[in-house]
Design an enzyme around this catalytic site. Structure first.
Site, PDB file in Angstrom:
ATOM      1  N   ARG A 153       0.938  -1.366  -0.163  1.00 52.51           N
ATOM      2  CA  ARG A 153      -0.062  -0.042   0.223  1.00 52.51           C
ATOM      3  C   ARG A 153       0.738   1.545  -0.117  1.00 52.51           C
ATOM      4  O   ARG A 153       0.311   2.430  -0.260  1.00 52.51           O
ATOM      5  CB  ARG A 153      -0.654   0.487   1.486  1.00 52.51           C
ATOM      6  N   LYS A 206     -21.728 -16.156   0.689  1.00 55.22           N
ATOM      7  CA  LYS A 206     -22.541 -15.709   0.830  1.00 55.22           C
ATOM      8  C   LYS A 206     -23.350 -14.776  -0.013  1.00 55.22           C
ATOM      9  O   LYS A 206     -23.402 -13.727  -0.798  1.00 55.22           O
ATOM     10  CB  LYS A 206     -23.081 -14.998   2.312  1.00 55.22           C
ATOM     11  N   GLY A 247     -11.575  -8.397  -0.996  1.00 56.73           N
ATOM     12  CA  GLY A 247     -10.499  -8.680  -0.407  1.00 56.73           C
ATOM     13  C   GLY A 247     -10.289  -9.889  -1.257  1.00 56.73           C
ATOM     14  O   GLY A 247      -8.977  -9.793  -1.776  1.00 56.73           O
ATOM     15  N   GLY A 287     -14.277  -3.075   0.968  1.00 52.13           N
ATOM     16  CA  GLY A 287     -15.597  -2.721   1.065  1.00 52.13           C
ATOM     17  C   GLY A 287     -15.797  -1.401   0.097  1.00 52.13           C
ATOM     18  O   GLY A 287     -16.920  -2.260  -0.611  1.00 52.13           O
TER      19      GLY A 287
HETATM   20  P1  ADP Z   1     -14.736 -11.394  -1.722  1.00 57.30           P
HETATM   21  O1  ADP Z   1     -13.770 -10.697  -0.059  1.00 57.30           O
HETATM   22  O2  ADP Z   1     -13.645 -11.317  -3.011  1.00 57.30           O
HETATM   23  O3  ADP Z   1     -15.763 -10.136  -1.774  1.00 57.30           O
HETATM   24  P2  ADP Z   1     -15.961 -13.061   0.003  1.00 57.30           P
HETATM   25  O4  ADP Z   1     -15.515 -12.609   0.829  1.00 57.30           O
HETATM   26  O5  ADP Z   1     -17.181 -13.290  -0.773  1.00 57.30           O
HETATM   27  O6  ADP Z   1     -15.684 -12.643  -1.095  1.00 57.30           O
HETATM   28  O7  ADP Z   1     -15.461 -14.919  -0.450  1.00 57.30           O
HETATM   29  C1  ADP Z   1     -14.508 -15.700   0.398  1.00 57.30           C
HETATM   30  C2  ADP Z   1     -14.713 -16.355   0.869  1.00 57.30           C
HETATM   31  O8  ADP Z   1     -15.427 -17.537  -0.296  1.00 57.30           O
HETATM   32  C3  ADP Z   1     -13.387 -17.700   0.441  1.00 57.30           C
HETATM   33  O9  ADP Z   1     -12.642 -17.493   1.528  1.00 57.30           O
HETATM   34  C4  ADP Z   1     -13.795 -19.256   0.025  1.00 57.30           C
HETATM   35  O10 ADP Z   1     -13.927 -20.324   0.697  1.00 57.30           O
HETATM   36  C5  ADP Z   1     -14.930 -18.760   0.368  1.00 57.30           C
HETATM   37  N1  ADP Z   1     -16.228 -20.137  -0.655  1.00 57.30           N
HETATM   38  C6  ADP Z   1     -16.310 -19.760  -2.022  1.00 57.30           C
HETATM   39  N2  ADP Z   1     -16.533 -21.090  -2.269  1.00 57.30           N
HETATM   40  C7  ADP Z   1     -17.488 -21.675  -1.208  1.00 57.30           C
HETATM   41  C8  ADP Z   1     -18.225 -22.913  -0.622  1.00 57.30           C
HETATM   42  N3  ADP Z   1     -18.472 -23.534  -1.393  1.00 57.30           N
HETATM   43  N4  ADP Z   1     -18.598 -22.793   0.806  1.00 57.30           N
HETATM   44  C9  ADP Z   1     -18.225 -22.157   1.641  1.00 57.30           C
HETATM   45  N5  ADP Z   1     -17.155 -21.283   1.217  1.00 57.30           N
HETATM   46  C10 ADP Z   1     -17.213 -20.960  -0.146  1.00 57.30           C
HETATM   47 MG    MG Z   2     -14.359 -11.423   2.096  1.00 58.11          MG
END
Ligand code: ADP
Ligand code: MG
Length: 397
Positions: free
Chosen positions: A40, A201, A354, A377
């Site tokens: 950063r 989620k 992230g 975020g």
């Molecule tokens: P970002 O930070 O890019 O917005 P998220 O925080 O929504 O992404 O999701 C990332 C997480 O989702 C990862 O840690 C990954 O392990 C988890 N993940 C992906 N597929 C699954 C799954 N089928 N079951 C449970 N967790 C999952």
């Molecule tokens: Mg995340």
């Protein structure tokens, strides 16, 4: 929200004192306080160097960690000043306070081509409260405000938005790039425009899905959220991640996509595991045949082929959320294959979020992506089409 904001190159900075909001929120070793990753700080260099080269005197500021308005020795920005000085190859004068005597004296004395750094903004609780007096005191030290901390543009804090009430406000190179690339994708994308949504989620991504449904040609769904969609299609999902209260929302999104003429792609098969563990037993099953005591942890081969096909020839790709539990090698293949397909597509590609950014980096595709958004975020709220206080406050171009 207009994405067309004035950039630091479009104003005269010569002889000006510039309050520069940076994102120096670096990870530190818990025991020693040493900076463990200076990415950063490096990312801030182009704007700083530009200002110094063009005769500005720079008053840099940032937050670090979550001191919650308390003075916390472990969260001082002093080590950042040292590292920044090494990277710039010139002295960075560190102030022992934010708007106190030391900062005022050093801000008064700083000359064109020189840089000072204020202490951690969040040591003062008025920062996060966007207190107007605190913002005015910050602003009073400078003639111009340059905002370059994209990671905090979704926050209305004194240093990210409040100061713009008292100073002309423009973007630095980092925010400028985010606005150019993500703004263009949302307003005037090269088509076909493909959104890839995954991650943990559905509930985290509701507003992203809703906003992108009005803009894209195709939506590809993977990750943990795919099983709520599978349930919405009438399938049993075993021990997979399921948000029972979001099944109706998932149904509605499938319907809305149809109504909008958006192609909505869902997994046709999935790699399931016995447990949520790196070394668990794994196998691939059809999406309508997930055994009751197994959980879906990645998209399957047939889904990968389907998605590769949908990504090939895209004009713009926006990707948020890994396709599976990429942290476990056994369940990283879906995310890897999709990253490869995005890289090969020749599309303008944007990765936000992230964990998504971490996945693309870990799997070795970072240099083949057009833009990896630096704000977790903030980039999500950007994709939600929200008004971002740290962007709204900047002057229109
Ligand atoms: P970002 O930070 O890019 O917005 P998220 O925080 O929504 O992404 O999701 C990332 C997480 O989702 C990862 O840690 C990954 O392990 C988890 N993940 C992906 N597929 C699954 C799954 N089928 N079951 C449970 N967790 C999952
Ligand atoms: Mg995340």
């Amino acid at each position: 929200m207009s994405y067309n904001k004035k950039n630091v190159t479009q104003v005269d900075v010569k002889g000006k004192k510039v309050l520069l909001r940076c994102d120096f929120n670096v990870p530190q070793d818990k025991a020693t306080g040493a900076i463990t990753d200076d990415k950063r700080i490096r990312a801030a260099l182009p704007t700083i160097q530009y200002l110094l080269d063009n005769g500005a005197a720079v008053i840099a500021c940032s937050h670090l960690g979550k001191p919650k308005g308390e003075w916390k020795e472990s969260l001082t920005l002093a080590p950042v000043a040292v590292r920044l000085s090494e990277l710039l190859g010139k002295p960075v004068t560190f102030c022992k306070d934010i708007i106190g005597e030391d900062a005022h004296a050093k801000a008064a004395a700083v000359k064109p081509g020189e840089i000072i750094l204020l202490e951690n903004l969040r040591f003062d609780k008025r920062e996060e409260k966007n207190d107007p007096e605190f913002a005015k005191e910050l602003a009073d030290m400078a003639d111009l405000y340059v905002s370059d901390a994209f990671g905090t543009v979704h926050r209305a804090h004194a240093s990210t938005a409040g100061v713009a009430a008292y100073l002309p406000a423009v973007s630095g190179f980092l925010i400028g790039k985010e606005l150019d690339i993500m703004g263009k994708a949302l307003e005037d994308p090269a088509r076909p425009f493909v959104a890839i949504l995954g991650g943990a989620k559905v509930s985290d991504k509701i507003a992203v899905i809703e906003n992108l449904l009005t803009k894209v040609d195709k939506i590809i769904i993977g990750g943990g959220m795919a099983y709520t969609f599978a349930k919405a299609q009438g399938y049993e999902v075993g021990k997979s991640l399921l948000e029972a209260d979001k099944v109706d929302f998932a149904k509605e999104m499938i319907e809305r996509a149809k109504a909008n003429g958006v192609e909505f792609l869902l997994p046709v098969d999935t790699v399931v595991g016995k447990e949520f563990a790196a070394d668990t037993e794994a196998k691939t099953v059809a999406i309508d045949a997930i055994p009751a005591d197994w959980m879906g942890l990645d998209i399957g081969e047939k889904t990968i082929a389907l998605y590769e096909n949908a990504i090939a020839g895209a004009g713009t790709v926006v990707w948020n959320g890994p396709m599976g539990v990429f942290e476990f090698d056994r369940f990283a293949e879906g995310t890897r294959a999709v990253a490869r397909a995005v890289a090969a597509s020749g599309a303008v590609s944007i990765v936000g979020g992230g964990d998504s950014a971490a996945a693309v980096e870990q799997l070795g595709f970072a240099d083949k992506i057009t833009h990896i958004s630096t704000g977790g975020g903030a980039s999500l709220e950007f994709l939600e089409g929200k008004q971002l206080p740290g962007v709204v406050c900047l002057q229109d171009a």
